[in-house]
Write a protein that holds these residues in place. Structure first.
Motif, PDB file in Angstrom:
ATOM      1  N   HIS A 106      60.237 -20.273 -39.145  1.00 26.01           N
ATOM      2  CA  HIS A 106      61.473 -20.636 -38.459  1.00 26.01           C
ATOM      3  C   HIS A 106      62.195 -21.710 -39.260  1.00 26.01           C
ATOM      4  O   HIS A 106      61.560 -22.568 -39.887  1.00 26.01           O
ATOM      5  CB  HIS A 106      61.177 -21.162 -37.056  1.00 26.01           C
ATOM      6  N   ALA A 107      63.513 -21.690 -39.195  1.00 37.64           N
ATOM      7  CA  ALA A 107      64.300 -22.666 -39.959  1.00 37.64           C
ATOM      8  C   ALA A 107      63.967 -24.102 -39.583  1.00 37.64           C
ATOM      9  O   ALA A 107      64.012 -25.009 -40.418  1.00 37.64           O
ATOM     10  CB  ALA A 107      65.793 -22.398 -39.757  1.00 37.64           C
ATOM     11  N   ASP A 108      63.613 -24.307 -38.298  1.00 37.77           N
ATOM     12  CA  ASP A 108      63.341 -25.674 -37.836  1.00 37.77           C
ATOM     13  C   ASP A 108      61.893 -26.114 -38.051  1.00 37.77           C
ATOM     14  O   ASP A 108      61.475 -27.174 -37.575  1.00 37.77           O
ATOM     15  CB  ASP A 108      63.712 -25.817 -36.355  1.00 37.77           C
ATOM     16  N   GLY A 109      61.117 -25.299 -38.747  1.00 40.03           N
ATOM     17  CA  GLY A 109      59.747 -25.690 -39.068  1.00 40.03           C
ATOM     18  C   GLY A 109      58.735 -25.423 -37.965  1.00 40.03           C
ATOM     19  O   GLY A 109      57.606 -25.923 -38.021  1.00 40.03           O
ATOM     20  N   LYS A 110      59.088 -24.590 -36.982  1.00 45.21           N
ATOM     21  CA  LYS A 110      58.178 -24.319 -35.867  1.00 45.21           C
ATOM     22  C   LYS A 110      57.525 -22.935 -35.962  1.00 45.21           C
ATOM     23  O   LYS A 110      57.022 -22.405 -34.979  1.00 45.21           O
ATOM     24  CB  LYS A 110      58.926 -24.459 -34.531  1.00 45.21           C
ATOM     25  N   GLY A 111      57.542 -22.342 -37.154  1.00 46.13           N
ATOM     26  CA  GLY A 111      56.921 -21.040 -37.347  1.00 46.13           C
ATOM     27  C   GLY A 111      55.427 -21.148 -37.562  1.00 46.13           C
ATOM     28  O   GLY A 111      54.844 -22.229 -37.413  1.00 46.13           O
ATOM     29  N   PRO A 112      54.768 -20.064 -37.924  1.00 38.86           N
ATOM     30  CA  PRO A 112      53.303 -20.029 -38.057  1.00 38.86           C
ATOM     31  C   PRO A 112      52.730 -21.083 -39.003  1.00 38.86           C
ATOM     32  O   PRO A 112      51.658 -21.618 -38.768  1.00 38.86           O
ATOM     33  CB  PRO A 112      53.024 -18.619 -38.582  1.00 38.86           C
TER      34      PRO A 112
END
Length: 408
Positions: free
Chosen positions: A126-132
């Protein structure tokens, strides 16, 4: 083996296999056919925003077509660890990092012309750094960010039933998720390069010819080691479909090449036999695991569905330019000399030596390999069965006899 080069339409092969991967996704999360190709089309259209072209554009297309290459693998691995686990959309989202890790490792076997490191690994960030992997968009390769947006937006469009609403709702979603799920630059590229008309064309399939115009499918020459890597990459996708047939495709590939060498085939034909063996069961991706993994005798209806896999192999490999020989050697492995095989009911006069070899090798491999519900048979017992089948007019007696010596 002497160093000779085999010509392969690698982009076409990736496109053909994207259909097989779509079949798996359809089983799990109701994604419609051509998802991989739609993701590739959206991706290469967006890439024009950054003037991506030539080799880099081709590599982006291959990554997009194969972005979910590890879907069967990580599901199989997790089921082994957690029998009875519920495999569904929630599970897929929760375990996205595993499928990205496996996919990144697998794709290393494909001969890319440019650096695609971390593209598959980070295609769910995710762009906001909340991905895997908690990577902010600045830490993620451009191609991964492009594929992420294309993948998500196609899945959303797939779930909107009213055709008229697809474009507007997807645009609303992109605006809302700007800076959160997707970075500003990728959202801007989408709006700049994808028109409503282009987006609507994804619905009727007309986009596919446009995809191949943007990404020309030129056959490339590959050495044996590279060809083997390509074959093994695709074979593993099939073999991970079911733990019941683990390594079956690789086993058929190895024995088909071994036998071809034993009877004196030239180097290129030995390589083509390996490829055909590796790809022969690609059609099983379109058959449900409840049939593939049934240890008991199949009902007539189930057997009819199982038989479809050979026809699917033929259809899938027909999408690859210049692959006619390999397609036929692969897809006709269930034909019988007496005309009672499938998918086409071909007779002895219509089956060449390579197709006859593949039929025998497939039977030999299936009988000798161990599966969860059976022990593998001995070489002698397997050869006896092949000889009996030859007497009944099912398989070629000369090939069966030579296999006894070749594989002893």
């Amino acid at each position: 083996m002497d160093e000779k080069q085999l010509s392969i339409d690698i982009v076409g092969l990736a496109g053909a296999y994207s259909y097989a991967l779509d079949c798996i996704e359809a089983e799990l999360v109701n994604i419609t056919n051509k998802h991989g190709k739609r993701v590739a089309y959206i991706s290469v259209c967006m890439a024009k925003y950054w003037n991506v072209e030539n080799d880099a554009l081709q590599d982006l297309a291959i990554c997009a077509l194969l972005h979910d290459n590890a879907l069967t693998q990580y599901i199989t691995e997790e089921v082994k660890k957690n029998p009875g686990i519920d495999i569904g959309e929630g599970f897929l989202n929760e375990k996205a990092n595993l499928h990205c890790i496996y996919g990144e490792n697998n794709i290393a076997k494909i001969p890319f012309k440019t650096n695609v490191s971390n593209v598959i690994l980070y295609h769910h960030e995710h762009a906001d750094g909340k991905g895997p992997f908690k990577k902010a968009w600045q830490e993620v390769p451009l191609f991964a960010r492009i594929i992420h947006l294309a993948d998500v937006i196609d899945a959303i469009a797939n779930n909107i039933k009213c055709r008229q609403e697809k474009w507007d709702k997807c645009c609303e979603f992109l605006v809302k998720q700007k800076g959160l799920l997707f970075d500003d630059e990728c959202v801007e590229a989408f709006f700049e390069m994808i028109s409503k008309e282009t987006f609507v064309s994804l619905e009727d399939g007309s986009f596919e010819s446009k995809l191949w115009e943007i990404v020309p499918r030129k056959k490339q020459m590959f050495d044996w080691n590279t060809c083997k890597n390509i074959a093994d990459f695709f074979a593993n996708i099939v073999d991970y479909k079911s733990p019941f047939t683990s390594r079956h495709s690789i086993g058929v590939a190895e024995k088909a090449a071994q036998f071809a060498k034993y009877i004196g085939y030239d180097v290129l034909d030995i390589e083509k036999m390996y490829l055909a063996g590796a790809l022969h069961d690609i059609g099983k991706m379109a058959v449900g695991n409840e049939i593939l993994e049934k240890p008991d005798k199949l009902t007539d209806e189930e057997f009819d569905k199982m038989k479809n896999h050979a026809g699917y192999t033929y259809l899938i490999l027909s999408q690859v330019d210049g692959f006619e020989d390999i397609r036929d050697w692969a897809a006709l492995h269930h034909e019988k000399l007496n005309g009672k095989g499938y998918p086409f009911g071909k007779t002895a006069d219509e089956l060449n030596e390579q197709e006859r070899i593949m039929a025998c090798v497939d039977i030999y491999q299936a009988l000798t390999e161990e599966r969860p519900y059976k022990k593998g048979m001995s070489h002698e017992k397997t050869c006896d069965i092949l000889d009996e089948m030859a007497e009944k007019g099912f398989v070629d007696a000369d090939i069966s006899r030579k296999m006894r010596d070749c594989f002893h």
